[in-house]
Design an enzyme around this catalytic site. Structure first.
Site, PDB file in Angstrom:
ATOM      1  N   GLU A   1     -13.541 -49.743  32.533  1.00  0.00           N
ATOM      2  CA  GLU A   1     -14.162 -49.814  33.856  1.00  0.00           C
ATOM      3  C   GLU A   1     -15.595 -50.315  33.721  1.00  0.00           C
ATOM      4  O   GLU A   1     -16.301 -49.893  32.799  1.00  0.00           O
ATOM      5  CB  GLU A   1     -14.136 -48.430  34.530  1.00  0.00           C
ATOM      6  CG  GLU A   1     -12.733 -47.929  34.818  1.00  0.00           C
ATOM      7  CD  GLU A   1     -12.706 -46.561  35.489  1.00  0.00           C
ATOM      8  OE1 GLU A   1     -13.796 -46.017  35.779  1.00  0.00           O
ATOM      9  OE2 GLU A   1     -11.610 -46.031  35.727  1.00  0.00           O
TER      10      GLU A   1
ATOM     11  N   HIS B   1     -12.033 -46.455  41.274  1.00  0.00           N
ATOM     12  CA  HIS B   1     -12.440 -45.114  40.837  1.00  0.00           C
ATOM     13  C   HIS B   1     -13.248 -44.401  41.929  1.00  0.00           C
ATOM     14  O   HIS B   1     -14.397 -43.993  41.733  1.00  0.00           O
ATOM     15  CB  HIS B   1     -13.258 -45.186  39.547  1.00  0.00           C
ATOM     16  CG  HIS B   1     -13.236 -43.894  38.771  1.00  0.00           C
ATOM     17  ND1 HIS B   1     -13.407 -43.830  37.416  1.00  0.00           N
ATOM     18  CD2 HIS B   1     -13.060 -42.599  39.173  1.00  0.00           C
ATOM     19  CE1 HIS B   1     -13.347 -42.571  37.007  1.00  0.00           C
ATOM     20  NE2 HIS B   1     -13.141 -41.809  38.059  1.00  0.00           N
TER      21      HIS B   1
END
Length: 544
Positions: free
Chosen positions: A272, A291
């Site tokens: 990420e 997220h």
């Protein structure tokens, strides 16, 4: 500089310093400012964090700041790291543990928010809502293309029955789904009402929708891989709002390409931010979000308040709530347990100071509700007190058990009926070079500590501040001579308690609460006084 500004600077120097390295709501910052001097510095890289961290006693982060071993190497003052949220994969917990630094998170504050996102993704998977939205915005009207499935009567498999998993299970039951779950840490009977506990194989084989809610660790990395996808019910759908790395994304892609899996919804990824060329992003049967599991105004506010209160409590009393690397104490138990944990530490420090030397065994016995709720935390705090100052070590709740093991100290904690006179009672026993000794204590009200027994002596003393403890003859004039020597040295006796043994044996125990600790010369003079067998000073903290 004026006298007023000098005094103000001195007060600031005595207050703990707190570094907030990620965004935190104002309500949380205000709580932290009541506990210490707060600096907010966001966007720090690991090396920058390492450079600024040494003077701070507490560090507060969310998920953006990476706290690695290098950052902690010179953080000699750091006591606690507070993670505003659940996952701690951005913190090197092993490195923190090795340095005796407590790591805590705030798992309860964002549980509902994350669970609601999982349910939203589940519904979106079932009805292809994002795809239908994108099609319509593109000027198309493709009703037949977006035929979905009902949730009513389908089987929802929940992997992990922690706080989030339990909320997901409850919401799934509310949608009239059959809910099954697997969690190796939940014993039969510990599952929520309406949820059936099953083994991992059955969970995979029967789930129409599988929702993942386990923490990321070495044991759970790629927990869902090619072998697990092969065992999934054909046509199942996956919802993943836990941590990137639990699902093997290459295996997930293969399962989608083969048709074994009908779809997936992901809020987390192995890397990420996710790369725009990631193959899963190109698939129409995959729903993705960046997220955002804990990204609601309510959750941000709740998380900020929770972690701020926990950090403040740790700096004030040493209590570690929601500890990741210390025995767990839930916030709901904090008010009740805090003084008992402090009591256990002080009883052990008292014994270790009166009878010095490396202990061979340490045992904690707890009577009443405290034994049911905090046996291991009581043991750890007693170890902190007993090992304090040994071999020049810095002993904390984080490393106390490890240090005890390394030094061959046998430990135990148990619930026991000790004295019917007390609803709750803590007893610490230490066996060392001077033999086996014990001290017992309780609370008056909710926070006033009392020492009620020291070996065979019964008393009602306050274990705080500078204590002079004497063993002396139980005869007229001895306690008076001790008081005279203290007075001649300019030491005020704030409180005096004389303890007598159950069997009157012409011996007494004196516990003198003094305004200041006596020096070595005065202690030697006291010990040499006629009728005095022992005179030692023990430095304990203030009132809770």
């Amino acid at each position: 500089m004026s006298a007023t500004s000098t005094a103000s600077a001195a007060r600031r120097a005595l207050r703990p310093r707190i570094l907030v390295a990620d965004e935190l709501g104002q309500a949380g910052l205000e709580i932290l400012r009541q506990a210490g001097e707060v600096d907010v510095r966001t966007g720090l890289k690991p090396r920058e964090l390492a450079a600024v961290l040494p003077p701070y006693h507490a560090l507060v982060v969310r998920s953006a700041t990476k706290v690695d071993a290098e950052a902690l190497e010179l953080a000699s003052n750091l006591v606690v790291i507070g993670r505003a949220g659940i996952g701690v994969d951005n913190i090197d917990v092993d490195a923190a543990t090795a340095r005796g630094i407590a790591v805590m998170n705030s798992p309860e504050a964002g549980a509902t928010t994350t669970a609601e996102l999982a349910i939203a993704l589940l519904v979106s998977l079932a009805r292809k809502i994002p795809q239908a939205d994108a099609s319509l915005r593109a000027g198309k009207w493709e009703k037949s293309k977006f035929s979905g499935v009902e949730l009513n009567g389908k089987t929802l498999g929940v992997l992990g029955l922690g706080r989030i998993g339990r909320v997901v299970a409850a919401r799934g039951a509310g949608l009239a789904m059959r809910v099954i779950a697997h969690d190796p840490f939940v014993r039969p009977g510990g599952e929520p009402a309406g949820v059936t506990l099953v083994d991992f194989e059955r969970l995979l084989a029967e789930s129409d929708f599988l929702s993942v809610h386990v923490p990321l660790s070495d044991a759970t990395r790629h927990l869902i891989g090619a072998a697990e996808f092969a065992k999934l019910k054909p046509g199942a759908r996956l919802v993943h709002c836990a941590r990137g790395g639990i699902v093997d994304e290459a295996a997930l892609l293969a399962a989608l390409e083969s048709g074994r899996l009908a779809g997936a919804a992901l809020d987390v990824f192995e890397e990420e931010p996710v790369r725009k060329e990631h193959p899963l992003l190109a698939r129409a049967d995959v729903i993705v979000t960046p997220h955002i599991g804990a990204s609601t105004e309510e959750a941000k506010h709740a998380v900020a308040l929770a972690i701020a209160r926990q950090v403040a409590a740790c700096l004030k009393s040493g209590l570690v709530l929601n500890g990741v690397n210390v025995p767990l104490v839930a916030p709901a138990d904090a008010e009740f347990l805090t003084p008992y944990l402090m009591l256990a530490e002080r009883l052990a420090r008292l014994l270790a100071s009166l009878y010095p030397g490396r202990p061979r065994t340490l045992r904690v016995l707890a009577q009443g509700e405290i034994g049911e709720r905090a046996a291991r935390p009581l043991l750890v705090r007693a170890l902190v007190g007993a090992l304090h100052g040994h071999d020049g070590l810095v002993v904390t709740q984080v490393n106390a058990e490890r240090i005890a093991r390394e030094r061959g100290v046998a430990t135990s904690a148990e619930q026991s009926a000790l004295k019917q006179d007390f609803v709750n009672l803590v007893r610490v026993e230490i066996d060392g070079p001077h033999g086996l000794h014990h001290a017992s204590g309780t609370l008056i009200g909710r926070r006033h500590l009392r020492l009620v027994e020291l070996d065979e002596f019964l008393l009602d003393a306050i274990p705080e501040g500078a204590l002079l403890v004497t063993h002396h003859a139980d005869r007229p004039g001895v306690a008076g001579r001790i008081g005279t020597l203290l007075g001649d040295a300019g030491l005020n006796i704030a409180r005096l308690q004389i303890g007598l043994p159950r069997e009157r044996a012409r011996r007494a125990l004196g516990v003198f609460n003094l305004d200041a600790a006596p020096g070595a010369a005065l202690l030697a003079q006291l010990a040499a006084t006629d009728g005095v067998e022992l005179a030692r000073c023990v430095e304990l903290g203030g009132a809770p």
